[in-house]
Design a protein around this motif. Structure first.
Motif, short mmCIF file in Angstrom:
data_model
loop_
_atom_site.label_atom_id
_atom_site.label_comp_id
_atom_site.label_asym_id
_atom_site.label_seq_id
_atom_site.Cartn_x
_atom_site.Cartn_y
_atom_site.Cartn_z
N SER A 8 -31.19 27.05 4.91
CA SER A 8 -31.62 27.00 6.27
C SER A 8 -30.71 27.92 6.63
O SER A 8 -29.41 27.92 6.47
N SER A 9 -30.50 29.02 7.39
CA SER A 9 -29.65 30.11 8.15
C SER A 9 -29.10 29.07 9.35
O SER A 9 -28.61 29.85 10.24
N GLU A 10 -30.41 28.01 9.86
CA GLU A 10 -29.90 28.25 11.43
C GLU A 10 -28.66 27.38 11.50
O GLU A 10 -27.54 26.89 11.02
N VAL A 11 -28.27 27.39 12.91
CA VAL A 11 -26.73 26.88 13.50
C VAL A 11 -27.12 26.50 14.58
O VAL A 11 -27.73 26.65 15.66
N TYR A 12 -26.25 25.15 15.45
CA TYR A 12 -26.40 25.01 16.53
C TYR A 12 -24.99 24.78 17.65
O TYR A 12 -23.72 25.15 16.72
N LEU A 13 -25.25 25.95 18.59
CA LEU A 13 -24.36 26.44 19.49
C LEU A 13 -24.38 24.98 20.61
O LEU A 13 -24.94 24.79 21.44
N ILE A 14 -23.15 24.44 20.62
CA ILE A 14 -22.60 23.30 21.21
C ILE A 14 -21.62 24.01 22.70
O ILE A 14 -21.06 23.68 22.28
N ALA A 15 -22.45 23.61 23.50
CA ALA A 15 -21.32 24.10 24.78
C ALA A 15 -20.79 23.00 25.99
O ALA A 15 -21.76 22.21 26.27
N VAL B 278 -16.92 26.33 22.92
CA VAL B 278 -18.13 26.69 22.61
C VAL B 278 -18.16 26.05 21.27
O VAL B 278 -16.94 26.68 20.53
N ARG B 279 -18.64 25.49 20.80
CA ARG B 279 -18.76 24.93 19.00
C ARG B 279 -19.87 25.40 18.86
O ARG B 279 -21.09 25.30 18.74
N THR B 280 -19.41 26.14 17.20
CA THR B 280 -20.51 26.32 16.17
C THR B 280 -21.05 25.32 15.29
O THR B 280 -19.00 25.27 14.43
N GLN C 201 -27.20 14.09 14.69
CA GLN C 201 -25.67 14.05 14.15
C GLN C 201 -24.99 14.82 15.07
O GLN C 201 -23.84 14.71 15.36
N LEU C 202 -25.65 15.81 16.02
CA LEU C 202 -25.13 16.74 17.05
C LEU C 202 -24.34 15.34 17.81
O LEU C 202 -22.87 15.64 18.59
N ASP C 203 -24.99 14.62 18.29
CA ASP C 203 -24.59 13.66 18.46
C ASP C 203 -23.42 13.32 18.71
O ASP C 203 -22.39 13.23 19.65
N GLU C 204 -23.03 12.62 17.32
CA GLU C 204 -21.99 11.99 16.95
C GLU C 204 -21.08 12.65 16.51
O GLU C 204 -19.97 12.36 17.25
N MET C 205 -21.20 14.81 16.37
CA MET C 205 -19.99 15.18 16.41
C MET C 205 -19.22 14.94 17.44
O MET C 205 -18.42 15.10 17.98
N GLU C 206 -20.30 15.67 18.93
CA GLU C 206 -20.20 15.76 20.26
C GLU C 206 -19.94 15.04 21.54
O GLU C 206 -19.76 14.97 22.45
N ASP C 207 -20.32 13.73 21.14
CA ASP C 207 -20.79 12.45 22.47
C ASP C 207 -21.43 13.20 23.51
O ASP C 207 -20.94 13.45 24.36
N LEU C 208 -22.82 13.16 23.28
CA LEU C 208 -23.19 14.59 23.84
C LEU C 208 -24.53 13.99 25.08
O LEU C 208 -24.30 14.40 26.41
N LEU C 209 -24.64 12.39 24.77
CA LEU C 209 -25.82 11.53 24.83
C LEU C 209 -25.05 10.16 25.21
O LEU C 209 -25.00 9.80 24.07
N SER C 210 -25.33 9.58 26.46
CA SER C 210 -24.61 8.66 27.18
C SER C 210 -25.33 8.01 27.91
O SER C 210 -26.37 8.47 28.66
N ALA D 162 -25.87 18.03 8.47
CA ALA D 162 -26.59 17.59 7.26
C ALA D 162 -28.02 17.59 7.59
O ALA D 162 -27.85 18.06 7.11
N ALA D 163 -28.22 17.20 8.28
CA ALA D 163 -30.41 17.34 7.99
C ALA D 163 -30.32 18.27 8.64
O ALA D 163 -31.07 18.93 8.16
N SER D 164 -29.56 19.70 8.65
CA SER D 164 -30.46 20.81 8.81
C SER D 164 -30.75 21.47 7.40
O SER D 164 -29.90 21.06 5.46
#
Length: 251
Positions: free
Chosen positions: A179-186, A167-169, A26-35, A173-175
């Motif tokens: 949970s109080s966890e968040v992900y920082l995407i830089a 940087v995006r916080t 889901q993070l990859d789909e949000m921010e196109d991280l992995l190619s 959806a899978a969290s």
């Protein structure tokens, strides 16, 4: 069906080692991280759910997992048993992948049940991962790290913003809902020898296709409007990208 059951059962059915695999998807789909072709380092990678997703998505690239615990083999993935903060471990990572395109960290501290302590430990882990990422990433590379919400999170984010384009916080959806966890995407690791707001004197070595003067500082290109080749001018850095920057003349 509860969300935690949905992703737990889905992971079992699809052969992922943890429900966390869907967080990375889901993070990859949000921010196109992995190619395809990316070189990826996963810090604190055991049991390997994120490694499975990463190797599926980078294709011809390379994936290395680092953890103090042993990681059972995954086809197409190299693993290193070691401490990510140890210089020898970092050197081994560089030997395996060179500069990384993406550094990932889904680490969480051993939980004590005392939230303030657990949160502080999560920030400490995230900062260690951030420092490791800065040592491994190529210019323009990306970094993802998990952290618990609370004290010092804003300070960590501010420090990351100084090293990346943005940087995006977010929370996938899978969290788990509770949970109080968040992900920082830089995104866009900066390795420029200059900073926004810095002033310096440069020589204009040429003119670009848009008519801006071009100067270089330690091999880093800076575009300066309203200047001509051969001029020596005082400039102020206005914006810094991974491979070039923009400035205005001050004289």
């Amino acid at each position: 069906m509860a969300r935690k059951d949905e992703y737990y059962n889905k992971a079992k059915q699809q052969g992922y080692r943890s429900r966390a695999a869907y967080k990375l998807q889901q993070l990859d789909e949000m921010e196109d991280l992995l190619s395809d072709g990316d070189r990826v380092v996963d810090l604190g990678a055991a049991p390997g759910g994120w490694l499975q997703v990463a190797t599926e998505r980078v294709g011809t690239g390379a994936v290395v997992g680092v953890d103090l615990q042993r990681i059972d083999p995954i086809e197409g993935v190299e693993t290193i048993k070691g401490d990510m903060t140890d210089e020898q471990t970092r050197e081994e990572i560089v030997e395996r992948v060179g500069e990384a395109d993406v550094v990932l960290s889904d680490m969480a501290p051993n939980m004590t049940g005392e939230y303030s302590l657990d949160q502080a430990r999560s920030v400490h882990l995230a900062r260690q991962a951030f420092e490791t990422a800065c040592a491994l990433l190529r210019p323009g590379g990306d970094f993802v790290v998990k952290v618990f919400e609370g004290r010092d999170l804003d300070t960590l984010r501010d420090d990351m913003e100084a090293e990346f384009e943005y940087v995006r916080t977010t929370s996938p959806a899978a969290s788990r809902k509770e949970s109080s966890e968040v992900y920082l995407i830089a995104k866009g690791f900066l390795t420029a020898p200059v900073e926004e707001g810095e002033t310096l004197t440069v020589e204009i070595e040429g003119v670009g296709s848009e008519g801006d003067g071009i100067a270089t500082v330690e091999g880093f290109t800076i575009f300066v409007p309203d200047t001509d080749e051969g001029e020596t001018v005082e400039i102020e850095i206005e914006d810094v990208k991974p491979r070039f920057g923009f400035a205005k003349r001050r004289d």
